[in-house]
Design an enzyme around this catalytic site. Structure first.
Site, PDB file in Angstrom:
ATOM      1  N   ASP A  25     -32.941 -72.667   4.920  1.00  0.00           N
ATOM      2  CA  ASP A  25     -34.134 -73.379   5.376  1.00  0.00           C
ATOM      3  C   ASP A  25     -33.953 -74.885   5.206  1.00  0.00           C
ATOM      4  O   ASP A  25     -33.840 -75.372   4.077  1.00  0.00           O
ATOM      5  CB  ASP A  25     -35.350 -72.900   4.586  1.00  0.00           C
ATOM      6  CG  ASP A  25     -36.665 -73.424   5.158  1.00  0.00           C
ATOM      7  OD1 ASP A  25     -36.616 -74.151   6.174  1.00  0.00           O
ATOM      8  OD2 ASP A  25     -37.721 -73.106   4.596  1.00  0.00           O
ATOM      9  N   ASP A  73     -35.832 -78.718  12.866  1.00  0.00           N
ATOM     10  CA  ASP A  73     -36.082 -77.701  11.848  1.00  0.00           C
ATOM     11  C   ASP A  73     -35.412 -76.392  12.230  1.00  0.00           C
ATOM     12  O   ASP A  73     -35.518 -75.935  13.373  1.00  0.00           O
ATOM     13  CB  ASP A  73     -37.592 -77.505  11.692  1.00  0.00           C
ATOM     14  CG  ASP A  73     -37.936 -76.473  10.641  1.00  0.00           C
ATOM     15  OD1 ASP A  73     -37.328 -76.499   9.555  1.00  0.00           O
ATOM     16  OD2 ASP A  73     -38.809 -75.630  10.901  1.00  0.00           O
TER      17      ASP A  73
END
Length: 476
Positions: free
Chosen positions: A151, A355
């Protein structure tokens, strides 16, 4: 004299004509390309040879396979998996919004958890707690291999540890630190403990951490150092959270592998080994069952990459902000989209982040509407379908063989990134051949470049050079 006057008059008409902008709604005036149409994918079977070795120098670089988190979701249909993906996506974007609001207001949400056996737990950031891709990493000595979510929106590395006061269900056995000869709890007096937000201790004088997430998930436990093994590459002394009290929807993984810009993320911790450089390449899951990959170190930066500078948001240090100047559709920059729409202001509002854990690209509302309308002009020959979930531009493509859609190019500062055709339309159902434009609008000022639009590129995070790179056809 009369001829000269007449010539001057005709020439003035010609100048006036060419100064008028040419506007056409005919779709084939656009630059186009042809996407391959695929159905919703089944998750591929997991096959992970832990003895597999990398072909690069393990002292300076390493490469790992990545799989989409759907592969850990068993007994679900492709339609159910896609719907869950959209739900996770919506939840993640809401978390971004909540985080942005709390940061601008200089407040931090209070963690919500059941019980505590620690005193003065350390709250280490307000992270996102979700991701779309995972890898398999060895923890401890000898290494126990577990699935961990990667992440770019989180910093702290953590995994569930025995004994569990409260643990969610994971695919692998829970890691037992007593069976590792390289596990060391960080003392409360250690400078490493003091780098956390609010240093705290348990009764054994071991540093405690706590990470709270926007959806109410959390992890609490001992802050420690441990050896992590990537295939055959061991990296000792990595600071990780050993969670004894954990709750949340982490999709069967053992924990979270933080790749953000903060001090406890893996790239920052391993600066002496991998020089704060990593890259990944997400394959098109609708077209291929080949695994994606993540690379760390010097070999993660291809020569073909185009780079755009990183921008720092003083309010949100962990996220990767880049500067988007405009967008082109069909070879022409979209009117109504300007760099000012994506500018990060002095208060920390607005801007564009890239992201790994968000699927669908979100653009601030006015920019999205302008992009969507330009794309609709270029697809006027296609049969429209009803809206689907967050997608407001969908098409019934049953029977289409020679499909043409407009090109879309992101104009970042210093890098023009032309999106592959497969990054524009995604299948949204299993039966009706409905495909939707894979973008959405957002009512807040933050825009997010999602992983569907990143497919096929080797996306380079060169923190040492403070830049993000895009290398087309990087998954080959």
């Amino acid at each position: 004299m009369e001829d000269r006057t007449q010539s001057a008059f005709l020439f003035s008409i010609f100048l006036a004509f060419i100064s008028i902008p040419f506007i056409s709604s005919y779709p084939y005036e656009f630059q186009t390309h042809s996407p391959f149409l695929h159905s919703l994918p089944h998750p591929p079977p997991l096959s992970w040879p832990e003895s597999e070795s990398t072909q690069s120098d393990p002292e300076t670089s390493t490469t790992l396979s990545l799989h989409h988190i759907d592969a850990l979701s068993f007994n679900k249909t492709p339609q159910q998996l896609f719907n869950l993906r959209l739900q996770r996506d919506t939840s993640r974007v809401k978390t971004f919004t909540s985080l942005l609001t709390s940061s601008l207001n200089q407040t931090r949400p209070k963690p919500s958890r059941s019980g505590s056996s620690t005193s003065s737990p350390v709250t280490s950031g307000f992270s996102l707690g979700s991701g779309e891709y995972f890898t398999r990493i060895g923890v401890g000595t000898p290494p126990r291999y577990v699935y961990m979510i990667l992440d770019t929106g989180s910093d702290v590395l953590w995994l569930q540890c025995a004994p569990c006061q409260n643990c969610y269900t994971q695919t692998d056995p829970v890691f037992d630190p007593k069976k590792s000869s390289s596990y060391t709890g960080v003392p409360c007096s250690s400078p490493l403990c003091h780098q956390l937000d609010s240093p705290g201790c348990n009764r054994k004088k071991i540093c405690q951490y706590e990470v709270s997430y926007g959806d109410g998930s959390f992890t609490v436990g001992d802050f420690s150092t441990e050896t992590l093994t990537f295939q055959r590459t061991g990296v000792p002394g990595v600071a990780i959270g050993c969670g004894h009290d954990n709750e949340g929807l982490f999709n069967g993984s053992a924990g979270l592998f933080g790749l953000g810009r903060g001090g406890f993320s893996f790239p920052t911790q391993t600066v002496n080994r991998f020089n704060k450089k990593f890259s990944y390449c997400f394959v098109d899951r609708f077209a291929s069952s080949k695994p994606s990959s993540v690379n760390f170190g010097e070999n993660s930066v291809p020569r073909t990459a185009l780079f755009t500078p990183l921008i720092q948001n003083p309010k949100l240090h962990s996220f990767y902000y880049i500067e988007l100047l405009g967008i082109s559709v069909g070879g022409t920059q979209v009117r109504g989209i300007s760099a000012s729409m994506f500018r990060l202001d002095k208060t920390g509002n607005g801007g564009v982040i890239i992201d790994s854990g968000t699927s669908v690209t979100r653009l601030t509302s006015s920019a999205y509407v302008a992009l969507r309308n330009a794309f609709r002009v270029g697809t006027g020959h296609l049969k429209r379908a009803p809206e689907f979930e967050l997608f407001d531009t969908c098409y019934n493509l049953a029977g289409f063989r020679d499909l043409k859609v407009p090109t879309v190019v992101f104009h970042f500062r210093g890098a023009d990134v032309a999106l592959p055709a497969g990054n524009l339309l995604v299948p949204v159902d299993s039966n009706n051949r409905t495909f939707c434009f894979a973008f959405a609008g957002t009512t807040n000022g933050l825009s997010i470049i999602g992983n569907i639009q990143q497919q096929g590129f080797q996306v380079v995070y060169d923190l040492a050079g403070s830049r993000i790179g895009f290398a087309p056809k990087g998954c080959a």
